[in-house]
Design an enzyme around this catalytic site. Structure first.
Site, PDB file in Angstrom:
ATOM      1  N   ASN A   6       0.851  -1.194   0.000  1.00  0.00           N
ATOM      2  CA  ASN A   6       0.000   0.000   0.000  1.00  0.00           C
ATOM      3  C   ASN A   6       0.886   1.242   0.000  1.00  0.00           C
ATOM      4  OD1 ASN A   6      -1.881   1.979   0.389  1.00  0.00           O
ATOM      5  ND2 ASN A   6      -2.506   1.328   2.442  1.00  0.00           N
ATOM      6  N   TRP A   7       0.979   1.866  -1.162  1.00  0.00           N
ATOM      7  CA  TRP A   7       1.859   3.047  -1.287  1.00  0.00           C
ATOM      8  C   TRP A   7       1.229   4.308  -0.691  1.00  0.00           C
ATOM      9  CZ3 TRP A   7       4.049   2.472  -7.014  1.00  0.00           C
ATOM     10  CH2 TRP A   7       5.032   1.475  -7.012  1.00  0.00           C
ATOM     11  N   LYS A   8      -0.037   4.231  -0.341  1.00  0.00           N
ATOM     12  CA  LYS A   8      -0.756   5.395   0.223  1.00  0.00           C
ATOM     13  C   LYS A   8      -0.553   6.611  -0.684  1.00  0.00           C
ATOM     14  CE  LYS A   8      -0.356   3.291   4.747  1.00  0.00           C
ATOM     15  NZ  LYS A   8      -0.246   3.431   6.195  1.00  0.00           N
ATOM     16  N   HIS A  91      -9.597   1.083   5.062  1.00  0.00           N
ATOM     17  CA  HIS A  91      -8.314   1.312   5.749  1.00  0.00           C
ATOM     18  C   HIS A  91      -8.554   2.283   6.905  1.00  0.00           C
ATOM     19  CE1 HIS A  91      -4.215   2.535   6.548  1.00  0.00           C
ATOM     20  NE2 HIS A  91      -3.822   1.461   5.889  1.00  0.00           N
ATOM     21  N   GLU A  93      -7.020   4.744   7.833  1.00  0.00           N
ATOM     22  CA  GLU A  93      -6.844   6.153   7.450  1.00  0.00           C
ATOM     23  C   GLU A  93      -8.100   6.684   6.766  1.00  0.00           C
ATOM     24  OE1 GLU A  93      -3.126   5.538   5.410  1.00  0.00           O
ATOM     25  OE2 GLU A  93      -2.182   5.118   7.336  1.00  0.00           O
ATOM     26  N   GLU A 159      -5.050  -4.717  10.784  1.00  0.00           N
ATOM     27  CA  GLU A 159      -4.065  -3.650  10.936  1.00  0.00           C
ATOM     28  C   GLU A 159      -4.357  -2.873  12.217  1.00  0.00           C
ATOM     29  OE1 GLU A 159      -2.132  -2.477   6.950  1.00  0.00           O
ATOM     30  OE2 GLU A 159      -3.933  -1.271   7.169  1.00  0.00           O
ATOM     31  N   GLY A 165       2.697   2.626  11.042  1.00  0.00           N
ATOM     32  CA  GLY A 165       3.695   3.684  10.957  1.00  0.00           C
ATOM     33  C   GLY A 165       4.426   3.990  12.254  1.00  0.00           C
ATOM     34  N   SER A 201       3.574  -1.699  10.398  1.00  0.00           N
ATOM     35  CA  SER A 201       5.025  -1.660  10.649  1.00  0.00           C
ATOM     36  C   SER A 201       5.777  -2.919  10.211  1.00  0.00           C
ATOM     37  CB  SER A 201       5.314  -1.366  12.128  1.00  0.00           C
ATOM     38  OG  SER A 201       4.908  -0.053  12.446  1.00  0.00           O
TER      39      SER A 201
HETATM   40  P1  13P Z   1       3.050   0.763   7.772  1.00  0.00           P
HETATM   41  O1  13P Z   1       3.612  -0.494   7.192  1.00  0.00           O
HETATM   42  O2  13P Z   1       3.736   2.005   7.292  1.00  0.00           O
HETATM   43  O3  13P Z   1       2.921   0.685   9.244  1.00  0.00           O
HETATM   44  O4  13P Z   1       1.532   0.903   7.181  1.00  0.00           O
HETATM   45  C1  13P Z   1       0.696  -0.178   7.286  1.00  0.00           C
HETATM   46  C2  13P Z   1      -0.519   0.107   6.501  1.00  0.00           C
HETATM   47  O5  13P Z   1      -1.290   0.967   6.856  1.00  0.00           O
HETATM   48  C3  13P Z   1      -0.729  -0.669   5.268  1.00  0.00           C
HETATM   49  O6  13P Z   1      -2.007  -0.500   4.778  1.00  0.00           O
END
Ligand code: 13P
Length: 245
Positions: A6-8, A91, A93, A159, A165, A201
């Site tokens: 997931n590159w966000k 997600h 977010e 998650e 993060g 993470s």
């Molecule tokens: P990180 O790997 O940066 O913690 O992010 C996880 C994530 O939200 C994947 O969708």
């Protein structure tokens, strides 16, 4: 084993080109399914660059209608039309910043399934819920309201919000317990087994440990999927794991 990147809201066109230059030199295993989720404006660009490879591409989100007056939204039908196979839904977010409810996530997942996209539905508890020993109840409630009732193929990504993060991840015991819980709840609703990915993470330093958890069916990687060196190191660990098991 599934690796989802997931590159966000990261990586520009030139970054993607550089990333792909090295990714294409990688030795891919047919026991690993790899899917990358770029920003939507670069989906077609990435799909073109990945032509003739086994790497799949997916959307980071979609809407619950196929078309119409919904300015700024992404149609699941159009994701499918340009060559996407998967879509991430719910997600944390999206749930936090864009106030997406579990009901919304469920509607999006049902529409995505109608277009033959495979949803990856995210769930995860807050630090506060975990501290109050409420994580199992919280996740149960989130799953009941987020997953489609139809017996189709989709994944659930566990998650924990406090792990995204932050560099801190649950213990293997905690991951096992939660994945077991998720699989049991999904089975009680769908009467079929569901695959569960771990996200939060994931890094080259902890991937070997995470893979020791027997009910982890794959990983959803954020930050470490942006750096080709880290990403290939994780891929290498997963490849070693699938070859030894
Ligand atoms: P990180 O790997 O940066 O913690 O992010 C996880 C994530 O939200 C994947 O969708």
């Amino acid at each position: 084993m599934f690796i989802a990147a997931n590159w966000k809201m990261n990586l520009k066109k030139s970054d993607i080109k550089d990333f792909l230059y090295f990714l294409k030199k990688n030795d891919f295993s047919n026991k690993i399914k790899l899917c990358i989720f770029p920003q939507s404006i670069y989906l077609s660009y990435l799909i073109d660059l990945l032509e003739n490879t086994s790497v799949l591409v997916g959307g980071q989100n979609c809407y619950y209608e196929l078309s119409g007056p919904f300015t700024g939204e992404i149609s699941p039908e159009c994701l499918k039309d340009i060559g996407c196979n998967y879509v991430i839904l719910g997600h944390s977010e999206r749930r936090t910043h864009f106030k997406e409810s579990s009901t919304h996530v469920k509607m999006c997942a049902e529409t995505a399934l109608k277009t033959s996209l495979t949803p990856i539905i995210c769930v995860g508890e807050s630090y506060e819920d975990r501290m109050n020993n409420e994580e199992l109840n919280f996740i149960e409630n989130q799953i009941y309201h987020s997953i489609p009732n139809i017996e189709e193929n989709f994944y659930i990504a566990y998650e924990p919000i406090w792990s995204i993060g932050t560099g801190s991840i649950p213990t293997n015991n905690q991951i096992f317990k939660m994945h077991d819980h998720i699989k049991k709840i999904a089975f009680s609703i769908l009467k079929k087994d569901i695959k569960v990915l771990y996200g939060g993470s994931v890094s080259p330093n902890n991937i070997d440990e995470i893979l020791k958890v027997s009910n982890v069916d794959g990983v959803l990687i954020g930050g470490a999927s942006l750096k080709i060196k880290d990403f290939l190191a994780i891929y290498g660990s997963v490849a070693k794991h699938v070859n030894n098991n």
